[in-house]
Motif scaffolding. Structure first.
Motif, mmCIF file in Angstrom:
data_model
loop_
_atom_site.group_PDB
_atom_site.id
_atom_site.type_symbol
_atom_site.label_atom_id
_atom_site.label_comp_id
_atom_site.label_asym_id
_atom_site.label_seq_id
_atom_site.Cartn_x
_atom_site.Cartn_y
_atom_site.Cartn_z
ATOM 1 N N GLN A 58 39.275 57.664 -6.408
ATOM 2 C CA GLN A 58 38.918 58.787 -5.535
ATOM 3 C C GLN A 58 37.702 58.456 -4.680
ATOM 4 O O GLN A 58 37.615 58.845 -3.520
ATOM 5 N N ASN A 59 36.748 57.725 -5.259
ATOM 6 C CA ASN A 59 35.608 57.259 -4.475
ATOM 7 C C ASN A 59 36.089 56.483 -3.258
ATOM 8 O O ASN A 59 35.530 56.616 -2.173
ATOM 9 N N CYS A 60 37.122 55.675 -3.472
ATOM 10 C CA CYS A 60 37.595 54.805 -2.396
ATOM 11 C C CYS A 60 38.473 55.541 -1.388
ATOM 12 O O CYS A 60 38.587 55.116 -0.245
ATOM 13 N N THR A 61 39.097 56.634 -1.788
ATOM 14 C CA THR A 61 40.014 57.297 -0.854
ATOM 15 C C THR A 61 39.370 58.463 -0.114
ATOM 16 O O THR A 61 39.813 58.818 0.975
ATOM 17 N N LEU A 62 38.315 59.071 -0.698
ATOM 18 C CA LEU A 62 37.744 60.290 -0.103
ATOM 19 C C LEU A 62 37.495 60.148 1.400
ATOM 20 O O LEU A 62 38.005 60.931 2.206
ATOM 21 N N ALA A 63 36.702 59.146 1.771
ATOM 22 C CA ALA A 63 36.326 59.030 3.182
ATOM 23 C C ALA A 63 37.513 58.616 4.040
ATOM 24 O O ALA A 63 37.615 59.011 5.200
ATOM 25 N N GLN A 64 38.426 57.841 3.472
ATOM 26 C CA GLN A 64 39.607 57.463 4.242
ATOM 27 C C GLN A 64 40.393 58.701 4.653
ATOM 28 O O GLN A 64 40.833 58.827 5.797
ATOM 29 N N ALA A 84 37.576 61.309 6.604
ATOM 30 C CA ALA A 84 36.928 60.855 7.833
ATOM 31 C C ALA A 84 37.898 60.120 8.733
ATOM 32 O O ALA A 84 37.845 60.242 9.953
ATOM 33 N N GLN A 85 38.802 59.347 8.140
ATOM 34 C CA GLN A 85 39.696 58.570 8.985
ATOM 35 C C GLN A 85 41.093 59.182 9.077
ATOM 36 O O GLN A 85 41.959 58.632 9.734
ATOM 37 N N LYS A 86 41.284 60.326 8.409
ATOM 38 C CA LYS A 86 42.538 61.068 8.503
ATOM 39 C C LYS A 86 43.749 60.219 8.128
ATOM 40 O O LYS A 86 44.814 60.365 8.713
ATOM 41 N N ARG A 87 43.531 59.277 7.205
ATOM 42 C CA ARG A 87 44.713 58.561 6.731
ATOM 43 C C ARG A 87 45.460 59.460 5.759
ATOM 44 O O ARG A 87 44.866 60.367 5.160
ATOM 45 N N SER A 88 46.745 59.173 5.587
ATOM 46 C CA SER A 88 47.489 59.954 4.610
ATOM 47 C C SER A 88 47.022 59.549 3.224
ATOM 48 O O SER A 88 46.482 58.463 3.014
ATOM 49 N N LYS A 89 47.239 60.449 2.305
ATOM 50 C CA LYS A 89 46.864 60.214 0.914
ATOM 51 C C LYS A 89 47.476 58.884 0.398
ATOM 52 O O LYS A 89 46.793 58.071 -0.212
ATOM 53 N N GLU A 90 48.755 58.689 0.684
ATOM 54 C CA GLU A 90 49.436 57.508 0.150
ATOM 55 C C GLU A 90 48.847 56.226 0.742
ATOM 56 O O GLU A 90 48.567 55.264 0.040
ATOM 57 N N GLU A 91 48.663 56.262 2.059
ATOM 58 C CA GLU A 91 48.108 55.085 2.716
ATOM 59 C C GLU A 91 46.725 54.768 2.142
ATOM 60 O O GLU A 91 46.406 53.615 1.839
ATOM 61 N N ALA A 92 45.916 55.813 1.970
ATOM 62 C CA ALA A 92 44.553 55.628 1.470
ATOM 63 C C ALA A 92 44.583 54.987 0.086
ATOM 64 O O ALA A 92 43.826 54.052 -0.202
#
Ligand SMILES: Nc1ncnc2c1ncn2[C@@H]1O[C@H](COP(=O)(O)OP(=O)(O)OP(=O)(O)O)[C@@H](O)[C@H]1O
Ligand SMILES: Nc1ncnc2c1ncn2[C@@H]1O[C@H](COP(=O)(O)OP(=O)(O)OP(=O)(O)O)[C@@H](O)[C@H]1O
Ligand SMILES: [Mg+2]
Ligand SMILES: [Mg+2]
Lengths: 219, 256, 264, 219, 256
Positions: free
Chosen positions: B107-113, B116-124
């Motif tokens: 979650q630390n690694c996906t939060l900002a993705q 902030a970067q509006k990536r999809s959950k899966e991509e993140a």
């Protein structure tokens, strides 16, 4: 006028009828106080001028008795054309009053978060709003579970003040029984014990929550 | 806002010119100029309080300078603004890791993705798993930071920064809060990043690392860049007396 | 030493009031004033009791305060009711009063009785918590959802002036005092007004008296003796007049025990 | 009556308000210190008893305690003056909160401080007196200021037991003067005038404690 | 309570035998034996969590062992008691200094002298000034700990311990919370104490210091003393594979 145990037990059901009002007011006011308090504190941090203004608002709220505030909301506002129902004034009054305290609790909770957390969120390009909602607030909650719980207990204990603005809460129903029967000791002691029981239950719940939160993220 | 800087150069990742920074009356940076080419690896060292952290914090806008300009990938940093774009193009790793303790490593690694970067959950998640594997802690992805050793925490912090796919990475003493045994884990990851050609600006006192990967060593003292040289030259024949003294002290406490 | 002996030997009697004109209150100079304090003074002064001390409490705290020996008597317009008789020793009644309602000037809602209010669920009614009027109104059918009970007289009046309620009820004495107060604008006494109608078809009225502790019956009897003398010699009428009561409101010559037993 | 006259009238009750606060502190401070320290050091059944006493005073609504102590206890032969009852009930209620501040401050102290004292061969009692308490008290000064304000505001209830404090005066004026806007605004302002300086001092102490320690301690 | 220990030996400053210590179910010390002669200088090292701190905290009774005996200057440590006498004869310096923040440096040094050793105020101040001079911070005597640098704070902590005139000094990683430049200040003071013949037991990873002053190096792992040797032998040819590994890791991150 001895203490009459049989009478004390007899009036419990009548008093419990007002319990739902007391609990409803306490729960709504707690939520309101937390929401207003958090908004006050976040606004206070948002800028220099807003900071001074919010600081004064918070201090004003904290420097005046809840009774005086309730009187004011209930009896003075209607002269300016704002006539809210007693229940709404009660919930609003307690929310505003305790928001001043919760703002301070939130302040301490946020201050206790390592500065690096803000830095890290900024460095990742998170917006201010996202930082507060996803990074700061969850950590703050853990820091402040205990003091916040204490204030929820205080909100509960403050509901008897609403008797002065005619909200039918438990102490009021106790006084009603008293004025019907002219026995004061029994209703008041019964109401007191129910409050004590509720307050201790909430405190215990908070303690449980606190240990769970601590266990989940023990550093 | 770019007077003082030459016209943007596509080959420069970071440019700073004439940076001055005061904390109240205390001047922490004095007229600092710095140009970092794409793919260059810079090590910054110097005594405590010399302004190393302040400098690199200025580079991604965590601190604002009262004077001077900064350009990242050709874009000027606007002082006092929330330079989200620039921040997302620079990754930063802190001495104290600053992982979010209430979120799992993944979650630390996906939060900002996601935010902030509006990536999809899966991509993140996919990107996060890629970089967690890169720093060799993919098996810890579900744990909370408090359940990791210091070295693992720092590697998670590096992965978190990498997930934003930054062009440049800033490191502020990334190993100084670690136990001796864990330092190596983290340095290994950093060396492998360097070998991949990542632009890196790194404050560190790990002279072994500096010697191995740095293209250039910058020595700061009292808010100034006092000396700037490739490592071979810096270590064997420092030009200033201050750098000489510093090297003596930092190297004397260990004996091999 | 009984309370009667102490009052006579120390020449001081302590009375509890709820600070409400014209019943019992402290005037602007800080002296006891009001109908019942005047009466108590007139009764005890010839017996050598020169000092009347005032303790101010909320109306609802008057009886507990008396029982807890916080004062020797309640002299604040308390009505005699059978239930109260179980707890305190009343003197013989002095005044006989009907309920009166106060409404906004011009009586826009046309309120003429408790049953008018009960019949229109949009109307809100206010009374002081613990007062006889509140209970009469409830007995007359005003439901809880329309009734707001306030801590004291001022709050009740403020609720009317601020428009939170459409009508409030006091004893006739309090109501006329309120209406004659120059500081209060915009309200008037609903006239005519019908209070609670009892089973026998008569309107319920209240009889006020001074209350003593139950084991102080000797003091109460002394008071009753003197009260009869004052009623006879005209002093009583003067005190009524001084506090704004009309002759109509003088209680008939009946005993507390008739009221306590619920005969009347 | 003009607004300033109303305000002056309300302040005639200041002497009583101040007296209740003063005597209340005489109860609150020793209670907070003794019970906070006891709670920190005791274990098992003893700690349970200490906690029960604290919780009783903290968790019962003050309004009920005042009523029971003043109007119900005399029936059992315990007669206390209105001032004593007010100071006792308000003081111990605030003292209950204070004890939690004392305990929290003691717990928040770096355990290294006690260890350093032990390593120097100091007795445990000396360590408490010379090392822990001075730091704990400095740390909780801001909290204590808040409690003083709570106490001042709590005095608004003592008119219930016939004391002529500021709120009582306001009600008395309301008796002569039907002017809710003036009176309730005046009441709000009167308490603000009394409490705001204490709030400001509290803030100042808070900042000083923060600076002296080199970092902010979240209580 | 002294079964397991040989009869008291006047030449021994500290003796421990068969120490076992559990935290709940976790065993932190496993059957540790240790004898330290008067004037001897011991360095304890080992990986994180190996029980180094626990061992030296047991020696002055900050932790109590469930099994085993300890004797300091021939006196047995009574478990669970407040071993005031023994504590006064052992000085301890902590990683995090633990100065009293509400007292000045001088007051830090005099407090225990006056309150525990019943020295007069004047005598205490004189002794304090002597030791503050000894660690070269006499000019900081009036300041509060928060006004000092880390190195100065640690030296003040050493002076505070010395003021009790202890026969033995315990150090628990005294330099690991310090910046590289400040480490040297503190190590210098410790070297000079060692040269004066003070009995010292020191947990540290400063291998330069160990090599220079230690009479004996003790290597711990998983609560056991795994290896015990003079520094020349320990560094050049560690006997166990665990110590070998440890030395590799701790020394590899620096290059000279
Ligand atoms: N927020 C701040 N407020 C005031 N002064 C500051 C602040 N941040 C840094 N400083 C001061 O600026 C100077 C430079 O600090 P900086 O952190 O950049 O040094 P550094 O070279 O990173 O040192 P270190 O090796 O100790 O990390 C120091 O003297 C420090 O005290
Ligand atoms: N108070 C405590 N409660 C529970 N476990 C503890 C406690 N103190 C230490 N331990 C455990 O005992 C073991 C030994 O700890 P100790 O602090 O002695 O290690 P150390 O060798 O000093 O390590 P470091 O180099 O990290 O300081 C560790 O696993 C630690 O987790
Ligand atoms: Mg730095
Ligand atoms: Mg350790």
């Amino acid at each position: 006028m001895d203490f009459n145990h049989a009478f004390a037990i007899e009036i419990v059901p009548t008093i419990l009828q007002a319990l739902h009002t007391t609990l409803l007011v306490a729960v709504l006011s707690s939520i309101g106080a937390a929401a207003i308090g958090f908004t006050l504190e976040v606004t206070r941090r948002s800028g220099r001028l807003a900071g001074y203004a919010m600081r004064f608002v918070i201090d004003f709220i904290r420097s005046t008795p809840v009774l005086a505030q309730l009187y004011f909301l209930f009896f003075v506002l209607p002269f300016y054309g704002i006539t809210l129902p007693a229940m709404v004034v009660g919930v609003l009054g307690l929310s505003i009053y305790y928001s001043g305290y919760l703002a301070e609790v939130f302040k301490a909770g946020i201050d206790a978060i390592h500065r690096g957390q803000w830095d890290a969120a900024k460095a990742l390009g998170l917006s201010g709003f996202d930082t507060i909602i996803f990074v700061i607030a969850p950590q703050m909650l853990r820091n402040i579970a205990a003091p916040m719980g204490n204030y929820f207990v205080s909100v509960l204990k403050a509901t008897p003040y609403l008797a002065v603005i005619a909200v039918p809460e438990m102490l009021g129903s106790g006084f009603d029984i008293a004025s019907d029967t002219f026995r004061y000791a029994e209703p008041l002691v019964v109401v007191g014990i129910i409050f004590l029981f509720l307050a201790i239950s909430i405190a215990q719940l908070v303690r449980l929550l606190e240990t769970r939160l601590n266990a989940a993220h023990n550093r | 806002m770019t007077e003082g800087l030459p016209p943007a150069d596509q080959n420069l990742a970071v440019e700073a010119s004439g940076l001055c920074k005061w904390f109240k009356k205390f001047q922490a940076l004095r007229d600092v100029d710095l140009q970092v080419r794409r793919g260059e690896r810079i090590v910054i060292c110097g005594p405590s309080g010399s302004g190393k952290s302040t400098l690199i914090r200025c580079l991604n806008g965590l601190e604002t300078c009262q004077q001077g300009q900064i350009r990242v990938n050709g874009r000027a940093l606007a002082p006092g603004k929330n330079n989200l774009e620039i921040r997302r193009s620079i990754g930063m790793v802190f001495q104290s890791f600053n992982l979010f303790p209430h979120l799992s490593v993944l979650q630390n690694c996906t939060l900002a993705q996601v935010r902030a970067q509006k990536r999809s959950k899966e991509e993140a998640v996919e990107i996060a798993r890629h970089y967690l594997a890169r720093v060799k802690i993919i098996d810890q992805a579900g744990k909370f930071p408090s359940q990791l050793s210091g070295g693992q925490q720092q590697r998670a912090a590096i992965a978190r920064a990498l997930c934003m796919k930054p062009g440049t990475m800033l490191f502020d003493e990334p190993t100084s809060a670690l136990d001796p045994e864990m330092i190596k884990e983290v340095l290994d990851v950093m060396v492998s990043l360097a070998e991949d050609g990542m632009t890196m600006i790194c404050v560190t006192h790990e002279m072994g690392f500096a010697r191995k990967v740095a293209d250039r060593i910058i020595f700061m003292d009292e808010g100034r860049i006092v000396e700037e040289a490739p490592p071979e030259i810096f270590f064997s024949s420092p030009q200033t007396r201050r750098a000489q003294l510093f090297l003596d002290q930092i190297l004397s406490s260990d004996v091999h | 030493e009984t309370t009667r002996e102490r009052v006579l030997s120390e020449k001081t009697i302590v009375i509890g009031v709820h600070n409400k004109a014209p019943w019992g209150y402290r005037d602007q100079n800080g002296n006891p004033a009001g109908f019942h304090p005047d009466l108590v003074r007139a009764i005890f002064e010839p017996l050598g009791v020169t000092k009347v001390e005032l303790v101010i409490a909320d109306f609802g705290a008057l009886i507990p305060g008396l029982v807890a020996s916080r004062f020797d008597a309640i002299a604040s317009g308390l009505y005699i009711t059978p239930k109260r008789c179980e707890l305190v020793a009343f003197s013989n009644p002095d005044l006989r009063l009907a309920d009166a309602a106060l409404v906004a000037a011009g009586n826009p809602k046309g309120i003429k009785s408790y049953s008018d209010i009960a019949a229109n669920e949009d109307l809100k009614f206010g009374a002081t918590r613990g007062s006889v009027q509140g209970k009469n109104a409830a007995a007359a059918g005003i439901p809880e959802s329309q009734m707001l009970l306030f801590q004291n007289t001022e709050s009740t009046i403020a609720a009317l002036t601020s428009g939170r309620v459409d009508a409030i009820a006091f004893s006739a004495a309090t109501a006329s005092k309120v209406v004659s107060d120059p500081n209060i604008d915009g309200i008037e006494r609903a006239s005519p007004f019908t209070g609670l109608i009892l089973g026998n078809g008569k309107e319920k009225v209240g009889h006020s008296a001074v209350a003593f502790r139950q084991n102080d019956e000797d003091l109460r009897d002394l008071y009753n003796e003197r009260l009869a003398e004052l009623r006879a010699d005209g002093t009583f009428d003067l005190i009524m007049e001084k506090n704004g009561f009309s002759k109509m409101e003088k209680a008939p010559d009946i005993s507390f025990s008739q009221l306590c037993s619920g005969e009347l | 009556m003009s607004f300033p006259e109303i305000l002056v009238g309300i302040f005639e009750g200041f002497r009583i308000t101040a007296a209740v606060v003063f005597y209340g502190l005489l109860f609150a401070v020793p209670f907070a210190l003794v019970f906070g320290i006891l709670q920190h050091f005791t274990r098992g059944i003893l700690r349970f008893l200490v906690t029960a006493v604290i919780e009783f005073w903290r968790s019962s609504p003050v309004i009920i305690l005042l009523f029971v102590f003043y109007y119900a206890l005399p029936i059992f032969g315990v007669v206390m003056s209105a001032m004593t009852v007010s100071a006792l009930v308000l003081g111990l209620n605030i003292g209950g909160y204070g004890s939690q501040a004392v305990r929290a401050a003691l717990q928040a102290l770096d355990p290294g401080q006690v260890e350093a004292g032990l390593a120097l061969g100091l007795r445990r009692s000396r360590i408490l007196l010379l090392i822990e308490l001075p730091q704990a008290i400095a740390m909780m000064m801001p909290t204590l200021m808040n409690l003083v304000i709570q106490l001042v505001k709590g005095t608004a209830l003592v008119s219930l037991v016939t004391l002529g404090d500021m709120t009582f005066r306001a009600k008395e004026i309301a008796q002569i003067e039907y002017n809710p806007v003036g009176i309730y605004s005046g009441l709000l302002l009167a308490y603000f005038i009394v409490c705001y300086p204490v709030t400001v001092i509290g803030r100042w102490l808070e900042r000083r404690v923060g600076v002296g320690e080199g970092q902010a301690h979240g209580l």
